[in-house]
Design a protein around this motif. Structure first.
Motif, short mmCIF file in Angstrom:
data_model
loop_
_atom_site.label_atom_id
_atom_site.label_comp_id
_atom_site.label_asym_id
_atom_site.label_seq_id
_atom_site.Cartn_x
_atom_site.Cartn_y
_atom_site.Cartn_z
N GLN A 102 44.35 29.90 40.44
CA GLN A 102 45.20 31.04 40.07
C GLN A 102 44.50 31.93 39.05
O GLN A 102 44.51 33.16 39.17
CB GLN A 102 46.52 30.53 39.50
N LEU A 103 43.87 31.31 38.03
CA LEU A 103 43.19 32.10 37.01
C LEU A 103 42.02 32.88 37.62
O LEU A 103 41.86 34.07 37.35
CB LEU A 103 42.68 31.19 35.89
N GLN A 104 41.22 32.23 38.45
CA GLN A 104 40.06 32.91 39.02
C GLN A 104 40.48 34.04 39.94
O GLN A 104 39.90 35.13 39.90
CB GLN A 104 39.18 31.91 39.78
N SER A 105 41.50 33.82 40.76
CA SER A 105 41.95 34.89 41.66
C SER A 105 42.53 36.06 40.87
O SER A 105 42.38 37.22 41.26
CB SER A 105 42.98 34.35 42.66
N THR A 106 43.18 35.77 39.76
CA THR A 106 43.73 36.83 38.91
C THR A 106 42.61 37.65 38.29
O THR A 106 42.69 38.89 38.22
CB THR A 106 44.61 36.21 37.80
N ILE A 107 41.56 36.98 37.83
CA ILE A 107 40.40 37.69 37.26
C ILE A 107 39.75 38.57 38.33
O ILE A 107 39.45 39.74 38.08
CB ILE A 107 39.39 36.68 36.70
N GLU A 108 39.53 38.01 39.51
CA GLU A 108 38.86 38.75 40.57
C GLU A 108 39.70 39.93 41.07
O GLU A 108 39.15 40.93 41.52
CB GLU A 108 38.53 37.80 41.73
N ALA A 109 41.02 39.81 40.97
CA ALA A 109 41.90 40.90 41.39
C ALA A 109 42.05 41.97 40.32
O ALA A 109 42.71 42.99 40.54
CB ALA A 109 43.27 40.34 41.76
N LEU A 110 41.45 41.73 39.14
CA LEU A 110 41.55 42.66 38.00
C LEU A 110 43.02 42.90 37.61
O LEU A 110 43.39 44.00 37.19
CB LEU A 110 40.86 43.99 38.32
N ASN A 111 43.82 41.84 37.72
CA ASN A 111 45.24 41.93 37.38
C ASN A 111 45.38 41.59 35.90
O ASN A 111 45.64 40.44 35.52
CB ASN A 111 46.03 40.95 38.25
N LEU A 112 45.22 42.59 35.05
CA LEU A 112 45.18 42.34 33.61
C LEU A 112 46.51 41.88 33.01
O LEU A 112 46.51 41.01 32.13
CB LEU A 112 44.68 43.59 32.88
N PRO A 113 47.66 42.41 33.45
CA PRO A 113 48.92 41.88 32.91
C PRO A 113 49.09 40.39 33.21
O PRO A 113 49.51 39.61 32.33
CB PRO A 113 49.99 42.71 33.61
N LYS A 114 48.78 39.98 34.42
CA LYS A 114 48.90 38.55 34.75
C LYS A 114 47.84 37.74 34.02
O LYS A 114 48.12 36.62 33.58
CB LYS A 114 48.76 38.35 36.26
N LEU A 115 46.64 38.29 33.86
CA LEU A 115 45.59 37.58 33.12
C LEU A 115 46.02 37.34 31.68
O LEU A 115 45.81 36.26 31.13
CB LEU A 115 44.29 38.38 33.16
N GLU A 116 46.63 38.34 31.07
CA GLU A 116 47.12 38.18 29.70
C GLU A 116 48.17 37.07 29.63
O GLU A 116 48.18 36.25 28.71
CB GLU A 116 47.70 39.50 29.19
N SER A 117 49.07 37.05 30.64
CA SER A 117 50.10 36.02 30.67
C SER A 117 49.49 34.63 30.81
O SER A 117 49.89 33.69 30.11
CB SER A 117 51.06 36.29 31.84
N LEU A 118 48.50 34.48 31.69
CA LEU A 118 47.86 33.18 31.88
C LEU A 118 47.08 32.75 30.65
O LEU A 118 47.04 31.56 30.31
CB LEU A 118 46.94 33.24 33.11
N TYR A 119 46.45 33.71 29.99
CA TYR A 119 45.70 33.41 28.77
C TYR A 119 46.62 32.83 27.70
O TYR A 119 46.35 31.77 27.14
CB TYR A 119 45.01 34.68 28.27
N TYR A 120 47.71 33.53 27.42
CA TYR A 120 48.62 33.06 26.38
C TYR A 120 49.33 31.78 26.79
O TYR A 120 49.60 30.91 25.95
CB TYR A 120 49.63 34.16 26.02
N GLN A 121 49.63 31.64 28.07
CA GLN A 121 50.26 30.42 28.54
C GLN A 121 49.34 29.22 28.33
O GLN A 121 49.77 28.17 27.87
CB GLN A 121 50.61 30.54 30.02
N SER A 122 48.06 29.40 28.65
CA SER A 122 47.11 28.28 28.51
C SER A 122 46.96 27.85 27.06
O SER A 122 46.85 26.66 26.77
CB SER A 122 45.75 28.65 29.10
#
Length: 306
Positions: A102-122
């Motif tokens: 999920q994290l890698q696909s989010t990075i590759e999709a350049l989905n920054l809002p979701k990336l921020e959510s995953l970062y803080y969640q982790s």
């Protein structure tokens, strides 16, 4: 099963900041374990402040043991009340592998809002060492292997910019509140970006060090001046690349001899070149970043810095 607070009236109780100090788990993570998974149930004061008994602290330590064995937090609750020697279960859905995907696909999709959510969640659900070991470091390794075959500069630079911002904010506030030794973190010359330095900085800050991060390579001949002017207790170099033979075998040992503080190497370069470092003046701390940072304190102590 939820863990209920049923302590006798005379049981010693500890505030969340003390539990965080004793266990190494920050207060944000302790609250997340309580709210999202019911893993701990502290008592509350009339004003709503959390108070933890010794069995709560023991429970936190058992949670850490399972996490360090690779069990995701979503599965820990079912294991806490089982015998301590129970075998580590095979991860099910929602495990680390799916989180990495999920994290890698989010990075590759350049989905920054979701990336921020995953970062803080982790970083809220897991201690930083676990989040880096099980999630961020494997994903960075996977991405860099992919970029070696098919470069994607846009994705790399976007991820670097995101982490530089997030980690930089964390360092800014942490450096103001800690009195730990200052670590000067520098990227090595062949690394195309600061991903390993950023992860090392995040880990070092969590372990109570002040961190000055240089995400563009500072020439080795400038390190003595940087150490003196920044009052650094150690220089730590990181890279995801092999780096050149002349740099590893000649330049680094020569630079280390000009410093009056230890010079260490961490990141993938330490794994790839483990047997190439033959000079004792360069401290090879390993490719596993949490483990590498855990080796700083005894090194600084042995070097007379602490």
């Amino acid at each position: 099963m939820s863990h209920k607070a049923t302590h006798p009236p005379d049981t010693p109780l500890y505030p969340i900041r003390e539990v965080s100090r004793l266990t190494g788990v920050n207060s944000v993570t302790l609250r997340a374990w309580e709210r999202r998974y019911g893993l701990i149930r502290p008592q509350r004061t009339p004003k709503g402040h959390r108070l933890y008994a010794q069995d709560d602290i023991t429970r936190v330590e058992r949670i850490l043991q399972w996490l360090n064995r690779g069990v995701p937090v979503s599965q820990v609750g079912d294991l806490l009340d089982q015998p301590e020697k129970v075998e580590t279960p095979t991860p099910a859905s929602g495990d680390w592998e799916s989180q990495r995907e999920q994290l890698q696909s989010t990075i590759e999709a350049l989905n920054l809002p979701k990336l921020e959510s995953l970062y803080y969640q982790s970083l809220s659900l897991y201690p930083v060492s676990v989040a880096i070991n099980e999630l961020w470091q494997p994903v960075i390794l996977s991405l860099e292997a992919q970029w070696a075959r098919t470069p994607d500069i846009l994705v790399r630079r976007t991820l670097e910019a995101f982490l530089r911002s997030q980690v930089g904010i964390r360092l800014h506030y942490a450096n103001q509140t800690t009195r730990g030794p200052l670590i000067l973190l520098n990227v090595m010359p062949d690394d195309p970006g600061p991903l390993w330095v950023l992860m090392a900085a995040l880990m070092a800050s969590e372990q109570g060090y002040r961190v000055q991060m240089l995400d563009h390579n500072l020439p080795l001949e400038d390190l003595p001046q940087a150490v003196a002017r920044l009052h650094s207790s150690m220089v730590l170099l990181a890279s995801g690349q092999k780096e050149s033979d002349s740099y590893i075998r000649d330049a680094l040992p020569n630079a280390a001899k000009t410093l009056n503080v230890p010079l260490g190497v961490c990141g993938e370069v330490a794994r790839l070149r483990e047997h190439a470092f033959t000079d004792d003046s360069v401290h090879v701390l390993g490719g596993d970043l949490p483990q590498a940072i855990s080796r700083l304190r005894p090194l600084l102590r042995d070097s007379g810095v602490l």
